[in-house]
Scaffold this motif. Sequence first.
Motif, mmCIF file in Angstrom:
data_model
loop_
_atom_site.group_PDB
_atom_site.id
_atom_site.type_symbol
_atom_site.label_atom_id
_atom_site.label_comp_id
_atom_site.label_asym_id
_atom_site.label_seq_id
_atom_site.Cartn_x
_atom_site.Cartn_y
_atom_site.Cartn_z
ATOM 1 N N TYR A 109 0.858 -1.177 0.000
ATOM 2 C CA TYR A 109 0.000 0.000 0.000
ATOM 3 C C TYR A 109 0.898 1.231 0.000
ATOM 4 O O TYR A 109 1.928 1.251 0.685
ATOM 5 N N TYR A 110 0.491 2.246 -0.735
ATOM 6 C CA TYR A 110 1.303 3.445 -0.860
ATOM 7 C C TYR A 110 0.453 4.696 -0.764
ATOM 8 O O TYR A 110 -0.690 4.728 -1.240
ATOM 9 N N ALA A 111 1.046 5.730 -0.203
ATOM 10 C CA ALA A 111 0.429 7.046 -0.269
ATOM 11 C C ALA A 111 0.523 7.540 -1.706
ATOM 12 O O ALA A 111 1.485 7.219 -2.425
ATOM 13 N N ASP A 112 -0.439 8.323 -2.107
ATOM 14 C CA ASP A 112 -0.432 8.854 -3.476
ATOM 15 C C ASP A 112 0.850 9.632 -3.756
ATOM 16 O O ASP A 112 1.352 9.627 -4.885
ATOM 17 N N SER A 113 1.384 10.261 -2.727
ATOM 18 C CA SER A 113 2.559 11.117 -2.908
ATOM 19 C C SER A 113 3.819 10.336 -3.275
ATOM 20 O O SER A 113 4.768 10.913 -3.819
ATOM 21 N N VAL A 114 3.845 9.036 -2.999
ATOM 22 C CA VAL A 114 5.041 8.234 -3.304
ATOM 23 C C VAL A 114 4.751 7.120 -4.292
ATOM 24 O O VAL A 114 5.683 6.411 -4.703
ATOM 25 N N LYS A 115 3.506 6.967 -4.676
ATOM 26 C CA LYS A 115 3.151 5.887 -5.599
ATOM 27 C C LYS A 115 3.929 6.042 -6.899
ATOM 28 O O LYS A 115 3.994 7.123 -7.487
ATOM 29 N N GLY A 116 4.542 4.963 -7.330
ATOM 30 C CA GLY A 116 5.357 4.996 -8.539
ATOM 31 C C GLY A 116 6.806 5.347 -8.291
ATOM 32 O O GLY A 116 7.660 5.159 -9.162
ATOM 33 N N ARG A 117 7.096 5.870 -7.109
ATOM 34 C CA ARG A 117 8.476 6.224 -6.761
ATOM 35 C C ARG A 117 9.016 5.412 -5.594
ATOM 36 O O ARG A 117 10.225 5.333 -5.405
ATOM 37 N N GLY A 118 8.123 4.845 -4.811
ATOM 38 C CA GLY A 118 8.525 4.089 -3.636
ATOM 39 C C GLY A 118 8.183 2.609 -3.771
ATOM 40 O O GLY A 118 7.179 2.256 -4.396
ATOM 41 N N THR A 119 9.022 1.782 -3.187
ATOM 42 C CA THR A 119 8.766 0.348 -3.156
ATOM 43 C C THR A 119 9.074 -0.178 -1.771
ATOM 44 O O THR A 119 10.202 -0.054 -1.296
#
Length: 127
Positions: free
Chosen positions: A59-69
């Motif tokens: 699960y990811y916050a929108d602010s890091v989605k696509g940049r965080g793993t």
Amino acid sequence: QVQLVESGGGLVQAGGSLRLSCAASGRTFSRDAMGWFRQAPGKEREFVAAISWSGGRTYYADSVKGRGTISRDNAKNTVYLQMNSLKPEDTAVYYCAAGAPNFSGSYYYTERRYNYWGQGTQVTVSS
């Protein structure tokens, strides 16, 4: 004594990457949900990412989605957060947290659902 110890923070230029680690000790967290939160100066702590005990759900916050793993290695009792394309607004203290086996849905995003917290690691992104 249960401990979560974060590492891997530091100073990085915008566009760079960091890999944060959270090593747990004192008990096994292999059956617990794990999460990362962050707190920027003058702001409330916010959810960044979370992972189920098996690693099968993330699960990811929108602010890091696509940049965080987020990932975990249960054999090492360690959870990771890989952050790419870092932005100055990612500057914050990053905290690791351990939840419980029965997490579902909104629990992953909810700070008060987590039982154990690390001391945090500073991430500073320069422009």
